[in-house]
Design an enzyme around this catalytic site. Structure first.
Site, PDB file in Angstrom:
ATOM      1  N   ARG A   1     -28.120  10.176 -15.110  1.00 34.81           N
ATOM      2  CA  ARG A   1     -26.965   9.788 -14.280  1.00 34.81           C
ATOM      3  C   ARG A   1     -26.846   8.276 -14.376  1.00 34.81           C
ATOM      4  O   ARG A   1     -27.808   7.563 -14.047  1.00 34.81           O
ATOM      5  CB  ARG A   1     -27.164  10.237 -12.836  1.00 34.81           C
TER       6      ARG A   1
ATOM      7  N   HIS B   1     -18.269  14.224 -14.848  1.00 34.75           N
ATOM      8  CA  HIS B   1     -19.337  14.861 -14.068  1.00 34.75           C
ATOM      9  C   HIS B   1     -19.357  16.350 -14.444  1.00 34.75           C
ATOM     10  O   HIS B   1     -18.996  17.210 -13.653  1.00 34.75           O
ATOM     11  CB  HIS B   1     -19.058  14.671 -12.576  1.00 34.75           C
TER      12      HIS B   1
ATOM     13  N   GLN C   1     -21.154  19.234 -12.369  1.00 32.20           N
ATOM     14  CA  GLN C   1     -20.431  19.607 -11.158  1.00 32.20           C
ATOM     15  C   GLN C   1     -19.330  20.610 -11.480  1.00 32.20           C
ATOM     16  O   GLN C   1     -19.095  21.559 -10.732  1.00 32.20           O
ATOM     17  CB  GLN C   1     -19.820  18.357 -10.515  1.00 32.20           C
TER      18      GLN C   1
ATOM     19  N   ASP D   1     -11.971  14.177  -3.801  1.00 31.34           N
ATOM     20  CA  ASP D   1     -13.254  13.477  -3.954  1.00 31.34           C
ATOM     21  C   ASP D   1     -13.121  12.164  -3.190  1.00 31.34           C
ATOM     22  O   ASP D   1     -12.026  11.796  -2.743  1.00 31.34           O
ATOM     23  CB  ASP D   1     -13.506  13.236  -5.456  1.00 31.34           C
TER      24      ASP D   1
ATOM     25  N   CYS E   1     -16.895  17.881  -4.273  1.00 28.03           N
ATOM     26  CA  CYS E   1     -18.220  17.857  -4.901  1.00 28.03           C
ATOM     27  C   CYS E   1     -19.292  17.319  -3.959  1.00 28.03           C
ATOM     28  O   CYS E   1     -20.470  17.564  -4.173  1.00 28.03           O
ATOM     29  CB  CYS E   1     -18.169  17.060  -6.192  1.00 28.03           C
TER      30      CYS E   1
ATOM     31  N   ARG F   1     -24.478  24.507  -7.916  1.00 25.70           N
ATOM     32  CA  ARG F   1     -25.063  23.512  -8.828  1.00 25.70           C
ATOM     33  C   ARG F   1     -26.366  24.054  -9.411  1.00 25.70           C
ATOM     34  O   ARG F   1     -26.651  23.889 -10.590  1.00 25.70           O
ATOM     35  CB  ARG F   1     -25.332  22.192  -8.084  1.00 25.70           C
TER      36      ARG F   1
HETATM   37  N1  NVA Z   1     -16.713  10.512  -7.940  1.00 30.31           N
HETATM   38  C1  NVA Z   1     -17.969  10.453  -7.239  1.00 30.31           C
HETATM   39  C2  NVA Z   1     -18.721  11.747  -7.391  1.00 30.31           C
HETATM   40  C3  NVA Z   1     -20.049  11.780  -6.668  1.00 30.31           C
HETATM   41  C4  NVA Z   1     -20.813  13.056  -6.907  1.00 30.31           C
HETATM   42  C5  NVA Z   1     -18.800   9.294  -7.761  1.00 30.31           C
HETATM   43  O1  NVA Z   1     -18.816   9.070  -8.970  1.00 30.31           O
HETATM   44  O2  NVA Z   1     -19.409   8.586  -6.950  1.00 30.31           O
HETATM   45  N1   CP Z   2     -22.006  16.238  -6.174  1.00 28.55           N
HETATM   46  C1   CP Z   2     -23.058  15.486  -6.557  1.00 28.55           C
HETATM   47  O1   CP Z   2     -23.247  15.188  -7.732  1.00 28.55           O
HETATM   48  O2   CP Z   2     -23.873  15.121  -5.545  1.00 28.55           O
HETATM   49  P1   CP Z   2     -25.090  14.083  -5.619  1.00 28.55           P
HETATM   50  O3   CP Z   2     -24.473  12.719  -5.822  1.00 28.55           O
HETATM   51  O4   CP Z   2     -25.777  14.235  -4.298  1.00 28.55           O
HETATM   52  O5   CP Z   2     -25.971  14.451  -6.770  1.00 28.55           O
END
Ligand code: NVA
Ligand code: CP
Length: 301
Positions: free
Chosen positions: A99, A126, A129, A217, A257, A285
């Site tokens: 990540r 992502h 997800q 989101d 998400c 997930r």
């Molecule tokens: N769009 C959000 C998703 C978090 C799971 C981010 O990138 O922070």
């Molecule tokens: N939805 C998601 O990816 O959650 P986290 O940021 O908690 O991993």
């Protein structure tokens, strides 16, 4: 099967549907030990609750071991080149989940790694997800998704991009409502339109009208913390409210998400209401990623 999973579009339609079918069976109790004796490195350069825990638990349930690597503890976090990290980790582990911020970093990791690489979220995509989201939609509406209308309201971010990729493969109608200046990448829109009807609008009501699934989101993603003030102003009017949901299909579900900000991108009434499927989505997930891991590690070529 694919070598790496960096975005949904790495799969073809039948691979995606096969993976979702496996996710369904795993959720129903199918036991699989495909990761017996295997170890994965889990690199987190951003925070996580769901992704970290669902990967760690899923890997364990499949018989493998996951090693959590926080950015602050790794040499990658101190500037060691991705190429060296990729080549070194490949000599210890059987796969790498990462990540991070820039999607190009994950592409570089995949280029130099000799083991499969999984994108656990970048600024651009992502995909893990989306596997869970599609599983959740299938549970509600059945396995064939091409007749559905799916709405995305809010930021044209990594999640919106991932929905565009899913539309490309599965052919459902995707309606995306964003404020001006926050549209998804036009190249991803163009590509999605080769396989699906994609509507871009600045009007949330137009996106949600008759939709079977309503998605949103956060307005400021990880890495955009300094833009929060400007973004909250720009996205006012893009909140998912009960009034907005009333324009959707009567059987419509709400997805997010998570993490969510109640009162910002969605009201508590909607996210905690009867049409919300957020906890089922979060649970999936685990099942969807287990299916991904089985596919990647039982067909390494
Ligand atoms: N769009 C959000 C998703 C978090 C799971 C981010 O990138 O922070
Ligand atoms: N939805 C998601 O990816 O959650 P986290 O940021 O908690 O991993």
């Amino acid at each position: 099967m694919i070598r790496h999973f960096l975005e949904i579009a790495d799969l073809d339609r039948s691979q995606l549907l096969g993976l979702l079918e496996r996710a369904r069976r795993l959720k129903a109790g199918e036991v699989d030990r495909s990761l017996q004796g295997k170890t994965l490195a889990l690199i987190f350069r951003k925070s996580s609750t769901r992704t970290r825990v669902s990967f760690e638990v899923g890997i364990r349930q499949l018989g493998g071991t996951g090693i959590f690597l926080a950015d602050r503890d790794t040499q990658l976090g101190r500037g060691e080149p991705v190429m060296d990290t990729a080549r070194v980790l490949s000599r210890y582990v059987d796969g790498i989940m990462i990540r991070t911020f820039e999607h190009a970093e994950v592409e570089a990791l995949a280029k130099y790694a000799e083991v499969p690489v999984i994108n656990g979220l970048t600024d651009r995509f992502h995909p893990c997800q989306l596997l869970a989201d599609l599983q959740t939609v299938q549970e509600e509406f059945g396995p064939e998704l091409s007749d559905l209308r799916i709405a995305w309201v809010g930021d044209g971010n990594n999640m919106a991009h991932s929905w565009l990729n899913a539309a490309l493969l599965l052919g459902f109608e995707l309606r995306v409502a964003t404020p001006e200046g926050f549209e998804p990448d036009p190249e991803l829109v163009r590509r999605a339109r080769t396989g699906a009807d994609v509507v871009l609008t600045t009007d949330p009501a137009e996106a949600v009208e008759g939709a079977h699934v309503v998605n949103t989101d956060v307005w400021a993603s990880m890495g955009q913390e300094e833009e929060v003030g400007d973004r909250v102003a720009a996205f006012e009017g893009y909140r998912i409210t009960a009034e907005l949901m009333a324009g959707a299909d009567p059987e419509a579900i709400f997805l997010h998400c998570l993490p969510a900000h109640r009162g910002e991108e969605v009201t508590a009434e909607v996210i905690d209401g009867p049409r919300s499927r957020i906890y089922r989505e979060a649970e999936n997930r685990l099942h969807a990623q287990k299916a991904l891991l089985v596919e990647l590690f039982s067909n390494p070529d």
